[in-house]
Design an enzyme around this catalytic site. Structure first.
Site, short mmCIF file in Angstrom:
data_model
loop_
_atom_site.label_atom_id
_atom_site.label_comp_id
_atom_site.label_asym_id
_atom_site.label_seq_id
_atom_site.Cartn_x
_atom_site.Cartn_y
_atom_site.Cartn_z
CG ASN A 9 34.79 25.36 -5.37
OD1 ASN A 9 34.62 26.68 -5.58
ND2 ASN A 9 36.08 24.95 -5.21
CE LYS A 11 36.47 23.57 -9.00
NZ LYS A 11 37.26 22.44 -9.30
CG HIS A 95 40.45 24.19 -4.84
ND1 HIS A 95 40.91 24.02 -5.99
CD2 HIS A 95 39.39 23.71 -4.45
CE1 HIS A 95 40.01 23.26 -6.72
NE2 HIS A 95 38.84 22.77 -5.64
CD GLU A 97 40.46 23.96 -9.70
OE1 GLU A 97 39.55 25.07 -9.23
OE2 GLU A 97 39.94 23.05 -10.04
CD GLU A 180 38.28 19.34 -3.77
OE1 GLU A 180 37.14 19.46 -3.88
OE2 GLU A 180 38.97 20.44 -4.06
N GLY A 186 37.44 17.76 -11.61
CA GLY A 186 36.99 18.06 -13.16
C GLY A 186 37.45 17.23 -14.59
CB SER A 226 34.80 13.58 -10.84
OG SER A 226 35.69 14.24 -11.55
#
Ligand code: 13P
Length: 263
Positions: A9, A11, A95, A97, A180, A186, A226
């Site tokens: 991904n 992003k 996701h 985010e 996730e 991250g 991660s």
């Protein structure tokens, strides 16, 4: 036996020219591996370039989001038919985010409403994708606060139930689910392998209730948060972890190649 799957991904990284250099080494590697599926999910505007660069190799193409209506007055949105016409066979939905659930707050708190994905919109997006033969990569996971309150299992159960209930299980036969944990994204703070395996196993048993045992056994459940070369092998060797959804490490061609090799 489920085939391993590694999805990168990207992003909001990689212009089309930047993608060119990044993809070369992974194209060579993927052409040599016949026991792992590899997908790249670039930003919308980089999709055509990645499609062109991966034409001769079996790297799958995915988008990072979709709008649920097929067309119309929806300024700024991208539809499932558009993704299909651009060569996408996968699309990430839900996701953290896009749900506005950041492990490290990357945006001013007053702009969080902009990232307004809900379980209900995830449900609509899955419907739009499967209606066009695009395989959803459904992301679920708890925040640090939810984890501390021992709500991990309840949060994930609700996310899966709302996203999937009401869809015809036959249309979900290529669904991918990614666990996730938001706090691991991250942050370099990878989830403990035993806990990742436990949650992925729980996801599979919830899938049994939602789509039936036979299909749940077939569907791939990934871990994301991660993932890098040094932890991928241990994670991917767990019975219920069928590969990874990889963010930061997918931007570094050598690191991503090593994650693929680990699968
Ligand atoms: P990182 O691998 O950068 O933690 O990101 C994971 C992720 O969000 C993939 O979708």
């Amino acid at each position: 036996m489920r085939r391993k799957l590694v999805a990168g991904n990207w992003k909001m990284n990689m212009t089309a020219p930047e993608a060119e250099a990044a993809i070369e080494s992974c194209v060579d590697l993927v052409s040599l591996k016949d026991n792992v599926d590899v997908i790249l999910c670039p930003p919308f505007l980089t999709i055509p370039k990645v499609r062109e660069l991966t034409k001769a190799c079996p790297i799958g193409l995915g988008a990072q989001d979709v709008f649920w209506m097929p067309k119309g007055a929806f300024t700024g949105q991208i539809s499932a038919p558009m993704l299909l016409a651009s060569g996408c066979s996968y699309c990430i939905v839900g996701h953290s985010e896009t749900r506005g659930r950041f492990g490290k707050l990357e945006v001013p708190a007053e702009t969080l409403c902009y990232f307004g994905e809900t379980d209900h919109t995830v449900h609509l997006k899955i419907g739009a994708l499967v209606a066009h033969g695009i395989h959803p990569i459904l992301c679920v996971g708890e925040t640090q606060v939810e984890r501390d309150a021992q709500m991990t299992d309840a949060v994930i159960t609700t996310q899966l139930e709302i996203a999937l209930t009401g869809h015809d299980p036959e249309e979900l036969d290529e669904l991918v689910v990614a666990y996730e944990p938001v706090w691991a994204i991250g942050t370099g703070n990878v989830c403990d392998t035993a806990e990742a395996e436990r949650v992925c196993g729980m996801i599979r048993s919830i899938l049994e209730d939602l789509v039936g045992q036979e299909l749940a056994e077939k569907l791939r459940v990934l871990y994301g948060g991660s993932v890098k070369a040094s932890n991928a092998k241990e994670l991917f060797s767990q019975p219920n972890i069928d590969g990874g959804l990889v963010g930061g490490a997918s931007l570094d061609p050598k690191e991503f190649a090593a994650v693929i090799a680990a699968a």
